[in-house]
Design a protein around this motif. Structure first.
Motif, PDB file in Angstrom:
ATOM      1  N   PRO A   1       0.827  -1.223   0.000  1.00  0.00           N
ATOM      2  CA  PRO A   1       0.000   0.000   0.000  1.00  0.00           C
ATOM      3  C   PRO A   1       0.857   1.269   0.000  1.00  0.00           C
ATOM      4  O   PRO A   1       0.528   2.239  -0.668  1.00  0.00           O
TER       5      PRO A   1
ATOM      6  N   GLY B   1       1.097   2.914  -3.412  1.00  0.00           N
ATOM      7  CA  GLY B   1       0.165   4.031  -3.190  1.00  0.00           C
ATOM      8  C   GLY B   1       0.853   5.382  -3.266  1.00  0.00           C
ATOM      9  O   GLY B   1       0.323   6.332  -3.842  1.00  0.00           O
TER      10      GLY B   1
ATOM     11  N   ASP C   1      -9.516   7.733  -2.726  1.00  0.00           N
ATOM     12  CA  ASP C   1      -9.630   6.290  -2.533  1.00  0.00           C
ATOM     13  C   ASP C   1      -8.255   5.673  -2.200  1.00  0.00           C
ATOM     14  O   ASP C   1      -8.129   4.867  -1.286  1.00  0.00           O
TER      15      ASP C   1
ATOM     16  N   SER D   1      -7.019   6.486   1.302  1.00  0.00           N
ATOM     17  CA  SER D   1      -7.787   5.784   2.341  1.00  0.00           C
ATOM     18  C   SER D   1      -7.351   4.325   2.470  1.00  0.00           C
ATOM     19  O   SER D   1      -7.540   3.709   3.504  1.00  0.00           O
ATOM     20  N   LYS D   2      -6.758   3.790   1.411  1.00  0.00           N
ATOM     21  CA  LYS D   2      -6.344   2.384   1.457  1.00  0.00           C
ATOM     22  C   LYS D   2      -4.918   2.228   1.997  1.00  0.00           C
ATOM     23  O   LYS D   2      -4.479   1.116   2.295  1.00  0.00           O
TER      24      LYS D   2
ATOM     25  N   ASN E   1      -2.705   0.443   7.013  1.00  0.00           N
ATOM     26  CA  ASN E   1      -2.462  -0.861   6.379  1.00  0.00           C
ATOM     27  C   ASN E   1      -0.984  -1.125   6.108  1.00  0.00           C
ATOM     28  O   ASN E   1      -0.637  -1.843   5.172  1.00  0.00           O
TER      29      ASN E   1
END
Ligand SMILES: Cc1cc2nc3c(=O)[nH]c(=O)nc-3n(C[C@H](O)[C@H](O)[C@H](O)COP(=O)(O)O)c2cc1C
Ligand code: SF4
Length: 450
Positions: A359, A363, A389, A392-393, A397
């Motif tokens: 992530p 990300g 989006d 937020s992921k 995580n």
């Protein structure tokens, strides 16, 4: 004028050297602490309410009391002087101008924790400060405050300075320990926490430079006295490195009783915004914490005046609050572009991700690309949602908080300045010409401060 505990002697000529530092009361806290003994020092730090100054604000006394003490196993104290968070430069000031304050704090803390070998892990770019610290360590050795049997106590201690190689991630405590052990600075999975399994698998405390320097005034004036300064759980004084669009960038020692407005506009502090421009936003705690638009910066969502305390800066949680973080206070005036600014931060986090977790690794790269597109007038409205989006992921995580640190600035920028992102999409030509369009600003509430 706020009380000065750390920077009291900052302007004394020669304070960087042992003789002058000693003449101004230096090392009196070591003498006092060695008479008190380790348990009482820990107790005094607990009473002071001191919270870690490296970013998370965890209570220092509590952290110290978690340190495991298995028989026959060395324990380590490691001073985190990596200071690579954009906007944060307070530790540099302490180490450069008051190196003996840190060394004194390290000797007391090493004694309290039973660390015979204590390390300062310093960011590689602070090369000249390594020399300053090494000179201070040599002077302390010569004066008998370091080395064997310090002050006849039977306690031996030596301090070693280790330079990093320029990676922000090595400020994360477990990455720092890996790097100190000579490995790649990849954060470790926790638990086990360093207090149980840290440097060379031994119990270890990692503390920030300012945290360890603050132990000196705590011992000098006593934990209870220290706890009387400030408000609630924001006790003592805090160093703030202020930068951006302000008249007087620099390092300020504040006692945590002043308002954000007083800090920005007060003559004693930042002295207002150049050319009388209006305040647009601020990142109050270093680049990792959420940006706040001016209205929410000066007043909380409940309409109360926002104060320079851990609690007040965080009031409202992330939708409407931010964090004290590491005290890197970045002010943006009405001409600054939040999209451009967010893009610049995203580049930084993409570059600094160690790449262990997908992530964060993927990300941060995606966020950088999308922000680049929007900022250069090539984005569309779906990109803004996609960006939301992705961030937020990432949050929550990942192995270490760098993932959160990369996600929060993006989330806060979209939350508070979505119209600015939309403006870039709707005005591609203007956007490409770097004409930043929308201005969000607020005038100070009372103006009269300072
Ligand atoms: C990516 C990242 C970078 C960090 N950089 C620093 C740093 O440069 N200095 C620092 O003291 N803490 C830094 N921290 C926090 C440390 O992990 C740790 O919490 C801190 O050194 C503990 O000291 P304290 O309790 O005295 O605040 C960083 C954390 C992360 C996730
Ligand atoms: S969050 Fe990022 S920096 Fe931290 S361990 Fe994962 S990949 Fe590395």
């Amino acid at each position: 004028m706020g009380r000065k505990l750390l920077l009291e002697h900052e302007h004394v000529e020669g304070i960087r050297y042992y003789e002058t530092y000693r003449r101004n009361g230096g090392y009196a806290a070591v003498e006092k602490a060695f008479k008190m003994g380790p348990a009482d020092i820990v107790e005094e730090v607990k009473k002071s309410g001191l919270r870690g100054r490296g970013g998370a604000g965890f209570p220092t006394g509590m952290k110290w009391s978690f340190l495991a003490k298995p028989e026959g196993v060395p324990r380590y104290l490691v001073c985190n002087a990596d200071e690579s968070e954009p906007g944060t430069f307070k530790d540099r000031y302490l180490m450069e101008f008051l190196p003996h304050l840190l060394i004194e704090g390290l000797i007391i803390s090493s004694f309290a924790l039973g660390s015979n070998r204590t390390y300062i892990y310093i960011r590689g770019e602070y090369a000249w400060i390594v020399d300053i610290l090494e000179q201070a360590i040599a002077e302390a050795n010569q004066a008998g405050f370091l080395g064997k049997n310090i002050l006849g106590s039977g306690f031996d201690c030596q301090i070693y300075v280790q330079r990093g190689a320029g990676a922000y991630i090595c400020g994360e405590e477990t990455a720092l320990l890996e790097s100190l052990e000579g490995k790649r600075g990849n954060p470790r999975i926790k638990p086990p926490f360093p207090a149980i399994k840290g440097l060379y698998d031994c119990p270890t405390v990692v503390n920030n430079v300012e945290t360890l320097a603050a132990v000196v005034p705590i011992i000098n004036i006593g934990g209870e006295e220290y706890a009387k300064i400030g408000v609630g759980k924001s006790t003592g004084t805090k160093l703030i490195s202020a930068c951006g669009n302000i008249n007087k960038p620099g390092i300020y020692e504040i006692d945590m009783t002043i308002s954000v407005e007083e800090f920005i506009y007060g003559e004693e502090y930042c002295g207002g915004i150049p050319k009388g421009k209006r305040l647009k936003a601020c990142i109050p705690g270093g680049s990792s914490v959420p940006i706040l638009p001016a209205n929410l910066l000066l007043k909380t969502a409940k309409g109360e005046q926002r104060m320079m305390t851990y609690e007040s800066l965080a009031d409202g949680g992330f939708p409407t609050g931010s964090m004290m973080g590491s005290g890197g206070f970045i002010v943006l005036d009405e001409d600054q572009c939040v999209v451009r600014h967010t893009y610049s931060l995203a580049r930084f986090y993409r570059h600094e991700s160690c790449g262990q977790c997908s992530p964060c690794r993927e990300g941060t790269g995606w966020m950088e690309k999308i922000l680049h597109k929007i900022e250069h007038g090539k984005g569309d409205m779906r990109d803004i949602d996609l960006l939301w989006d992705i961030q937020s992921k990432i949050e929550g995580n990942t192995i270490c908080p760098l993932g959160d640190a990369a996600a929060w600035p993006v989330a806060a920028a979209i939350r508070h300045f979505r119209d600015e992102f939309e403006w870039h999409v709707l005005n591609p030509e203007e956007s490409q010409k770097r004409n930043f369009g929308l201005a969000h600003y607020a005038d100070p509430i009372s103006v009269a401060v300072g």
